[in-house]
Motif scaffolding. Structure first.
Motif, PDB file in Angstrom:
ATOM      1  N   THR A   1      -6.127  -1.627   0.809  1.00 48.27           N
ATOM      2  CA  THR A   1      -5.034  -2.634   1.101  1.00 48.27           C
ATOM      3  C   THR A   1      -3.683  -2.695   0.611  1.00 48.27           C
ATOM      4  N   SER A   2      -3.267  -1.326  -0.066  1.00 54.20           N
ATOM      5  CA  SER A   2      -2.010  -0.912  -0.442  1.00 54.20           C
ATOM      6  C   SER A   2      -1.605  -0.154   0.508  1.00 54.20           C
ATOM      7  N   VAL A   3      -0.132  -0.121   0.868  1.00 51.75           N
ATOM      8  CA  VAL A   3       0.666   0.453   1.711  1.00 51.75           C
ATOM      9  C   VAL A   3       1.788   0.925   1.148  1.00 51.75           C
ATOM     10  N   LEU A   4       1.827   2.460   1.306  1.00 52.45           N
ATOM     11  CA  LEU A   4       3.268   2.916   0.993  1.00 52.45           C
ATOM     12  C   LEU A   4       4.164   2.904   1.922  1.00 52.45           C
ATOM     13  N   ILE A   5       5.294   2.492   2.050  1.00 56.07           N
ATOM     14  CA  ILE A   5       6.365   2.094   3.483  1.00 56.07           C
ATOM     15  C   ILE A   5       7.495   2.750   2.912  1.00 56.07           C
ATOM     16  N   THR A   6       8.302   3.325   3.848  1.00 53.36           N
ATOM     17  CA  THR A   6       9.655   3.938   3.357  1.00 53.36           C
ATOM     18  C   THR A   6      10.750   2.572   3.591  1.00 53.36           C
ATOM     19  N   PRO A   7      11.887   2.685   2.989  1.00 52.94           N
ATOM     20  CA  PRO A   7      12.538   1.644   3.194  1.00 52.94           C
ATOM     21  C   PRO A   7      13.237   1.082   4.638  1.00 52.94           C
TER      22      PRO A   7
END
Length: 189
Positions: free
Chosen positions: A29-35
């Motif tokens: 459920t963890s997402v890494l996303i760019t700004p």
């Protein structure tokens, strides 16, 4: 194509929207996303701790938030100690009052009931104060975002993936253009 910045913000999604982790393919459920929302991927929280995958970018705001949390924890401990001291004093007073007024048992019962009510009221006040401090701390902690920078190999994989997607789009557009294909010869040989 503009280059992708190596800054990823950690976001959480609902359990129903969990998808496979980029590394281990387990639901996450963890997402890494760019700004700029150009790139995102799901990753397990355990992989975020791996120094070979990514490293946290520590900023002054995060440090200040962490210090505030520590101060709140100290304040909570202080409130608990104050409450315990009050309870000890009340018990000591009750013991002294009990020795002095053994004669009036009926009056003692009513006073004991009042003391119990007071102690319950003090307990409720203490719990309310602690809850309000914790809620304030939790709301501030939830608002803070964790920021990470990917290790150079993983970052390069993300850039290559975006380039491949753009190349595939360009190739699809070229294939739709009839001028791309050679024309049929018009004269006889």
């Amino acid at each position: 194509m503009s280059l992708l910045t190596n800054v990823y913000h950690l976001r959480r999604v609902a359990d129903t929207f969990s998808k496979a982790c980029l590394i281990c393919h387990k639901p996450s459920t963890s997402v890494l996303i760019t700004p700029d929302n150009r790139d995102f991927f799901y990753v397990c929280p355990a992989h975020l701790q791996d120094r070979h995958f990514c490293s946290p970018i520590i900023n002054a705001e995060a440090e200040a938030a962490r210090r505030k949390e520590e101060e709140m924890a100290k304040e909570i401990e202080k409130v608990k100690k104050e409450y315990e001291d009050k309870q000890k004093r009340k018990k000591e007073r009750a013991a002294k009052d009990g020795k002095e007024k053994k004669d009036d048992k009926d009056e003692g019962k009513s006073k004991e009931e009042e003391k119990e009510r007071d102690s319950k009221g003090d307990e409720k006040d203490r719990d309310d104060k602690i809850d309000s401090i914790r809620k304030a701390g939790e709301s501030k902690a939830d608002d803070s975002q964790r920021v990470f920078a990917l290790h150079k190999n993983f970052y390069q994989m993300r850039i290559d993936r975006l380039r491949n997607i753009e190349m595939a789009k360009r190739n699809q557009e070229r294939m739709k253009n009839p001028a791309l294909f050679p024309s049929v010869p018009k004269r006889d040989l």
